[in-house]
Motif scaffolding. Structure first.
Motif, PDB file in Angstrom:
ATOM      1  N   VAL A 296       4.725  41.161 -35.048  1.00 19.33           N
ATOM      2  CA  VAL A 296       5.117  39.920 -35.296  1.00 19.33           C
ATOM      3  C   VAL A 296       6.641  39.878 -34.984  1.00 19.33           C
ATOM      4  O   VAL A 296       7.416  40.699 -35.121  1.00 19.33           O
TER       5      VAL A 296
ATOM      6  N   GLU B 207       9.449  34.749 -40.171  1.00 18.63           N
ATOM      7  CA  GLU B 207       9.025  35.368 -41.347  1.00 18.63           C
ATOM      8  C   GLU B 207       8.020  34.806 -42.192  1.00 18.63           C
ATOM      9  O   GLU B 207       7.406  35.676 -43.023  1.00 18.63           O
TER      10      GLU B 207
ATOM     11  N   ARG C 264       5.350  37.283 -41.048  1.00 11.36           N
ATOM     12  CA  ARG C 264       5.302  38.284 -41.357  1.00 11.36           C
ATOM     13  C   ARG C 264       4.830  38.772 -42.950  1.00 11.36           C
ATOM     14  O   ARG C 264       3.895  39.438 -43.181  1.00 11.36           O
TER      15      ARG C 264
ATOM     16  N   GLU D 215       1.644  40.619 -44.544  1.00  9.52           N
ATOM     17  CA  GLU D 215       1.895  41.695 -45.561  1.00  9.52           C
ATOM     18  C   GLU D 215       0.985  41.482 -46.588  1.00  9.52           C
ATOM     19  O   GLU D 215       0.259  42.178 -47.326  1.00  9.52           O
TER      20      GLU D 215
END
Length: 156
Positions: A129, A134, A137, A141
């Motif tokens: 990524v 963001e 990401r 996660e």
């Protein structure tokens, strides 16, 4: 919604979403990504869709529209000097149409890929990524992925 292997008839929908991803990358790193570029030609996409070592999965809406995709690649380093012979399914690209986000399509695609990888005898699923993305990401996660390695750079 149905998730299945992408087919030739999905190509225009795949191009539309590939363009959305390319624009996110261009906005984050215009020094690396061209504006308005097309990642694959129709012929390249057709070849990828026929290649069992590069499975592409599509999330298809009730109206037949491509709502998301996951481009994957099997990876294995047999007989490597230092790496074990594990079989990996690498997610090269995962996208959900910006108009369809928030409907858990990305999570469904990711879980579909995980199940496919398990059924295919893979040890793990990996992806990269971009640091400028963001939201991607955070999504990964939230799906339980953890950093495996870090790519670093210095611009000269």
């Amino acid at each position: 919604m149905e998730i299945r292997r992408a087919i030739k008839e999905d190509i225009q929908g795949l191009h539309r979403l590939l363009f959305q991803v390319e624009m996110i990358h261009h906005q984050g790193r215009p020094d690396l990504f061209k504006a308005g570029a097309r990642k694959y030609s129709d012929a390249e996409l057709e070849a990828i869709l026929r290649d069992d070592s590069r499975p592409v999965f599509a999330a298809i809406g009730d109206d037949g529209e491509v709502l998301g995709y996951a481009f994957c690649v099997f990876q294995q380093k047999l007989g490597d000097n230092i790496l074990t012979d594990i079989k990996t399914l690498y997610i090269d690209d995962l996208c959900v149409d910006e108009k369809a986000r928030g409907q858990h399509i990305g999570k469904s695609l990711y879980e579909y890929v995980l199940n496919f990888a398990r059924e295919s005898g893979c040890y793990n699923v990996t992806l990269n990524v971009w640091a400028c993305n963001e939201s991607a990401r955070k999504f990964y996660e939230k799906c339980g992925l953890k950093p495996q390695k870090y790519g670093m750079e210095t611009i000269l």
